[in-house]
Scaffold this motif. Structure first.
Motif, PDB file in Angstrom:
ATOM      1  N   ASP A 117       0.767  -1.231   0.086  1.00  0.00           N
ATOM      2  CA  ASP A 117       0.035   0.102   0.112  1.00  0.00           C
ATOM      3  C   ASP A 117       0.892   1.387  -0.035  1.00  0.00           C
ATOM      4  O   ASP A 117       1.977   1.209   0.688  1.00  0.00           O
ATOM      5  CB  ASP A 117      -0.914   0.076   1.349  1.00  0.00           C
ATOM      6  N   ILE A 118       0.369   2.319  -0.668  1.00  0.00           N
ATOM      7  CA  ILE A 118       0.913   3.610  -0.702  1.00  0.00           C
ATOM      8  C   ILE A 118      -0.321   4.484  -0.188  1.00  0.00           C
ATOM      9  O   ILE A 118      -1.219   4.704  -0.826  1.00  0.00           O
ATOM     10  CB  ILE A 118       1.341   3.911  -2.068  1.00  0.00           C
ATOM     11  N   ASP A 119       0.072   4.938   1.092  1.00  0.00           N
ATOM     12  CA  ASP A 119      -1.152   5.577   1.709  1.00  0.00           C
ATOM     13  C   ASP A 119      -0.881   7.183   1.377  1.00  0.00           C
ATOM     14  O   ASP A 119       0.007   8.047   1.801  1.00  0.00           O
ATOM     15  CB  ASP A 119      -0.911   5.645   3.174  1.00  0.00           C
ATOM     16  N   VAL A 120      -1.633   7.766   0.309  1.00  0.00           N
ATOM     17  CA  VAL A 120      -1.740   9.026  -0.269  1.00  0.00           C
ATOM     18  C   VAL A 120      -2.001   9.819   1.098  1.00  0.00           C
ATOM     19  O   VAL A 120      -1.387  11.291   1.091  1.00  0.00           O
ATOM     20  CB  VAL A 120      -2.291   9.254  -1.514  1.00  0.00           C
ATOM     21  N   GLY A 121      -2.965   9.809   1.635  1.00  0.00           N
ATOM     22  CA  GLY A 121      -3.644  10.469   2.808  1.00  0.00           C
ATOM     23  C   GLY A 121      -2.392  10.837   3.789  1.00  0.00           C
ATOM     24  O   GLY A 121      -2.644  12.019   4.169  1.00  0.00           O
ATOM     25  N   SER A 122      -1.809   9.864   3.934  1.00  0.00           N
ATOM     26  CA  SER A 122      -0.972   9.922   5.227  1.00  0.00           C
ATOM     27  C   SER A 122       0.411  10.177   4.829  1.00  0.00           C
ATOM     28  O   SER A 122       1.405  10.155   5.480  1.00  0.00           O
ATOM     29  CB  SER A 122      -0.965   8.666   6.073  1.00  0.00           C
ATOM     30  N   ASN A 123       0.902  10.059   3.513  1.00  0.00           N
ATOM     31  CA  ASN A 123       2.057  10.232   2.978  1.00  0.00           C
ATOM     32  C   ASN A 123       2.958   9.523   3.472  1.00  0.00           C
ATOM     33  O   ASN A 123       4.257   9.387   3.897  1.00  0.00           O
ATOM     34  CB  ASN A 123       2.598  11.708   3.182  1.00  0.00           C
ATOM     35  N   ALA A 124       2.644   8.183   3.510  1.00  0.00           N
ATOM     36  CA  ALA A 124       3.268   7.113   4.052  1.00  0.00           C
ATOM     37  C   ALA A 124       3.227   5.587   2.847  1.00  0.00           C
ATOM     38  O   ALA A 124       2.387   5.405   2.271  1.00  0.00           O
ATOM     39  CB  ALA A 124       2.847   6.593   5.392  1.00  0.00           C
TER      40      ALA A 124
END
Length: 586
Positions: free
Chosen positions: A496-503
């Motif tokens: 996963d690439i969490d765009v919302g949390s920049n992680a």
């Protein structure tokens, strides 16, 4: 007094304290006039006292109307304006509608008040103006206005001089507009000059050729101040409530030309054709600052203004830089109506490749949709300029089909959904050199120890091909099919690439397939045929790579047993074949 109540809508209106006195009244008469009254109402709230004095003269049969020694004043609240103080005076006003004649002597109108948090005052002065079917003339007419409020102060002055012509064709030889405006730290100051032609009967007005120059200043602009020359023309049809015109400006290396047409004044329906040769928007914006957390939270995004927008047009830009992203040959068509803005098609050249797609904004739900196909682009400079991230190298294609909604940038990122795909060639994954890391980790493998390291800008893992697709929901991009090839290894992965949390939380599985060459492929014989999980975690600006060697000893032993087993089977097979050959020879 007179009162009116609309029981359906609840609207009320009343004229009280009415006091009217006149001289003689007849089809043709003259005399003194005195009127005072108080007007009250709602929706919007109205409460104003009116007083008027003067000498009237009229002739109904000949359609002649005149008033002299006019003194009028209104004070109170009306039309959403509080503290209203409106005054009008005139030596003489005379109108003859039948012969289309108008005469004004010593007219002055002044108004002041407060609308919301803004205070305003305006003054109109017309010392002398006479218009007849045969001739028009008069002294300079001026209109001065000032608006002041929190963080802003705007002053403007309009002058009309050298009036000539007739009622059918009035010409103003000199029109001037002086503007001095300050909004927060920004200021605009300048002057515009033109001639004006009007046809009162057809209700048309034309600024045949206007020209001027404005100084735009901001203390945080790199150049502090910018001179902006403007020129163009305008023609308005007041009866049809429409207008057409053109405008041009030139500053630094930029030339801008705009053609426009207004099909309707209210609500505004606007068409345009904008042509820009080159423009670096960043050059004229204050330097970016790190976002500071404020008690009120991050700025709100409100697309509600789209609900009253009705426009269509095209934009062409030869070279453009915005937010450090550089494009050329930009072409787009825009249309806004019903609270929705659609930009389609949208094409451009960027980073040695091309872009084609569309963008839409919708006030209903504060929603955004983006569909873009980036072909043959250099991914590294694009990511550096757009995101300030140095994660990938290579050239290839990126396809985006995403939507989002929300009232802040953070909410938009967390609501992101859709799909994306990536296909690159001859590039590198930045931050880690897997070949070097594998060589340095021999001791860890025997000791069943995982290797952890932070991303290093100088390190990279080369690949000849890399592909991946993503499904995005709730601001998280999930991938299951990463595939990358290099001279010595193969990469597969998911995460996963969490765009919302920049992680990021991602596991890439690296398999050594060739130890004879490539990026330090030799000295990796001990890993040939094995798969090493590489777990990537952390925020984008501080990624951590964990090579999970802990279970590789058992896998290596199994691989060695399997290799030995195959070797024994091969030798046994060869012995059997040899014996069979000897038997048949006998």
């Amino acid at each position: 007094q007179v009162s009116y109540v609309d029981e359906g809508s609840g609207h009320t209106a009343a004229v009280t304290e009415l006091d009217l006195s006149t001289g003689r009244l007849a089809n043709a008469a003259s005399g003194p006039l005195a009127l005072s009254l108080r007007v009250k109402g709602g929706q919007p709230r109205t409460d104003a006292a009116v007083d008027l004095r003067g000498d009237y003269r009229y002739d109904l049969d000949r359609q002649e109307f005149a008033i002299a020694k006019l003194e009028a004043r209104a004070k109170g609240e009306a039309g959403g304006i509080t503290g209203l103080d409106l005054m009008a005076s005139a030596g003489a006003l005379e109108a003859k509608p039948a012969s289309r004649s108008l005469q004004v002597e010593a007219l002055k109108v002044a108004a002041r008040g407060k609308a919301g948090t803004d205070s305003f005052d305006a003054v109109l002065e017309a010392p002398r103006l006479a218009v007849t079917p045969e001739k028009a003339g008069g002294d300079t007419l001026t209109l001065s206005a000032r608006l002041s409020g929190t963080g802003r102060n705007v002053a403007a002055k309009l002058g009309l001089a050298q009036v000539e012509g007739s009622a059918r064709a009035v010409r103003v030889g000199k029109l001037s507009l002086d503007l001095d405006a300050r909004i927060d730290e920004a200021s605009v100051k300048g002057r515009l000059d033109s001639s004006l032609a009007a046809d009162p009967s057809a209700m048309t007005v034309a600024l045949e050729k206007f020209a001027g120059e404005f100084d735009v200043a901001h203390p945080r602009m790199p150049m502090q101040q910018l001179k902006l020359p403007v020129s163009g023309s305008l023609r308005a049809d007041l009866a049809k409530r429409s207008a057409v015109g053109q405008m041009a400006t030139r500053f630094d290396e930029t030339r801008i030309a705009l053609r426009y047409d207004v099909a309707r004044f209210a609500p505004l329906a606007f068409g345009f054709d904008l042509d820009v040769d080159r423009l670096n928007v960043d050059k004229y914006l204050p330097p970016g600052k790190a976002e500071e957390k404020k008690p009120g939270g991050e700025p709100k995004i409100d697309l509600g203004a789209l609900k009253s927008l009705d426009l269509h047009g095209t934009v062409k830009v030869g070279s453009l830089q915005v937010a450090n992203v550089k494009v050329s040959n930009l072409r787009l068509e825009a249309r806004a109506a019903g609270g929705r803005l659609d930009v389609a098609p949208l094409t451009a050249d960027l980073y040695e490749g091309t872009l084609a797609g569309n963008v839409s904004l919708n006030a209903d739900g504060n929603a955004v949709a983006l569909r873009q196909n980036l072909a043959g682009i250099r991914i590294n400079p694009l990511m550096k300029d757009a995101l300030n991230k140095d994660l990938l190298e290579g050239r290839g294609n990126v396809i985006l089909d995403v939507t989002s909604h929300g009232d802040t940038a953070t909410a938009m990122k967390k609501a992101l959904g859709g799909t994306a795909s990536l296909a690159l060639k001859d590039g590198a994954i930045k931050g880690i050199n897997l070949a070097q890391t594998f060589r340095e980790a021999k001791a860890r493998i025997s000791g069943k120890q995982d290797a952890v390291q932070n991303a290093k800008t100088a390190d990279k893992t080369d690949f000849s091909e890399l592909t991946a697709s993503f499904r995005i929901a709730g601001g998280v991009a999930h991938n299951e099919d990463l595939a990358a090839k290099s001279p010595f290894l193969r990469l597969a992965g998911s995460g996963d690439i969490d765009v919302g949390s920049n992680a990021m939380n991602y596991v890439a599985k690296a398999s050594v397939v060739n130890t004879s060459g490539g990026q330090g492929g030799k000295d990796l014989e001990h890993l040939r045929g094995l798969t090493v999980p590489v777990r990537v975690t952390g925020p984008f600006d501080n990624l951590s790579y964990k090579l999970e060697f802990g279970n590789l000893v058992a896998e290596a032993a199994k691989a060695k047993v399997e290799e030995k087993k195959q070797e024994i089977q091969q030798k046994a097979k060869e012995q059997v074949q040899d014996k069979l050959k000897g038997l048949f020879r006998k």
